[in-house]
Scaffold this motif. Sequence first.
Motif, PDB file in Angstrom:
ATOM      1  N   LYS A 104     -31.082  27.652 115.427  1.00 35.57           N
ATOM      2  CA  LYS A 104     -30.073  28.689 115.655  1.00 35.57           C
ATOM      3  C   LYS A 104     -28.950  28.597 114.631  1.00 35.57           C
ATOM      4  O   LYS A 104     -28.454  29.619 114.144  1.00 35.57           O
ATOM      5  CB  LYS A 104     -29.516  28.571 117.070  1.00 35.57           C
ATOM      6  N   LEU A 132     -36.686  31.638 112.433  1.00 29.81           N
ATOM      7  CA  LEU A 132     -36.936  32.659 113.455  1.00 29.81           C
ATOM      8  C   LEU A 132     -38.238  32.387 114.206  1.00 29.81           C
ATOM      9  O   LEU A 132     -38.319  32.581 115.422  1.00 29.81           O
ATOM     10  CB  LEU A 132     -36.984  34.040 112.804  1.00 29.81           C
ATOM     11  N   ARG A 137     -38.199  33.889 118.066  1.00 36.38           N
ATOM     12  CA  ARG A 137     -37.800  35.287 117.857  1.00 36.38           C
ATOM     13  C   ARG A 137     -38.894  35.984 117.050  1.00 36.38           C
ATOM     14  O   ARG A 137     -38.778  36.178 115.836  1.00 36.38           O
ATOM     15  CB  ARG A 137     -36.464  35.362 117.130  1.00 36.38           C
ATOM     16  N   GLU A 140     -37.890  39.596 115.475  1.00 37.58           N
ATOM     17  CA  GLU A 140     -37.044  39.507 114.285  1.00 37.58           C
ATOM     18  C   GLU A 140     -37.826  38.943 113.101  1.00 37.58           C
ATOM     19  O   GLU A 140     -37.614  39.357 111.950  1.00 37.58           O
ATOM     20  CB  GLU A 140     -35.830  38.632 114.574  1.00 37.58           C
TER      21      GLU A 140
END
Length: 265
Positions: A104, A132, A137, A140
Motif C-alpha cells: 500500500k 497492485l 487490486r 486497477e
Amino acid sequence: MLSLKCTPPYMSGVSLITLPQKSSHIVVCGARGPRPRYPRVWRTTKRIGTISKSQKLVECIKGLSNVKEEVYGALDSFIAWDLEFPLIVVKKSLKTLEFEKEWKRIIQVIKWMFSKGQGRTMGTYYTLLNALAEDGRLEEAEELWTKIFSENLENLPRIFFMKMISLYYKKDEHEKMFEIFADMEELGVRPDQTIVNMLADVFEKLGMLDKCDKLKSKYPPPTWEYRYFKGRRVRKQVKQIYSSNMRPELPFDNGVTTEYVRNSI
C-alpha cells in the motif's frame, strides 16, 4: 682588532620565540599572545547520503494512516527544502518498501511521484503493477496493464506479460491468460519457460492435450541458461528437466535473474 656588530633595523624590538617541535592547534603570536584556531563552519562532519535519506523517508511514512492527504502532505514536507526532486532517494525507498512487502505504501508513493510528473519509467510502472497485484487490486492492475499495453505496443518488455499471466494463473482466469499469450505471439515476444509451463498446466486441466503437445513442441525446454553471478553473465547447462507433472514456478520467486536461451548447436 676591533669588530663591530650592527643589528638590522627590521629586527629591532622583536623577541625571538622558540616554537615546540610538535605542531598544535594554537598559533603563538609575539605581539598578541596565543590565538586559537576554530574549526571551519562550512565544513560539516555529518553527511546525509541517499541511503540514509531513503531510510528516513521510509520511517516518515510508515507510521501514517492510509489517508491520501496525510501521506501526500508528509511526502511534500519531506522534499520541501530540496532544489530538485530527489528521484534516487524515492527509488531506493521503493526498493526498501518492496523488500518489506509494504504494498500500500508503494502504491501511495508511486502515485504521489506521478502527480509530481516524475519517475514515469518502465521499472516504476512494473513496480506499481506488481504492488497492485500483490495487494489484491485486480481491477486497477488491469487498467494499468491496458494503459501500458496501448501506449507501448511494440517495445513492451516481456516481464509485463509474465506478471499478468502469472496473476491470471493464480486467479484461475484462463481466458485472459490465452488472450495475453496470443498478444505475445502476435507481437513476436518469445515466452519464457515459466509461461510455457503455466499454459501447459492449464491445457492439461482443461483436457486440451493436443494444444499442450503443440505448445511444448513449439517452445521446447532450453538446454542452456545464463545466470548473473557477481555481476558477470555465466552460461550454465540446465540440469532440471521440465515436465508437465511439475508445478510451474512463478516468475521472480527465487530472486535469481535468469535468461533462458535455446541451444542451436
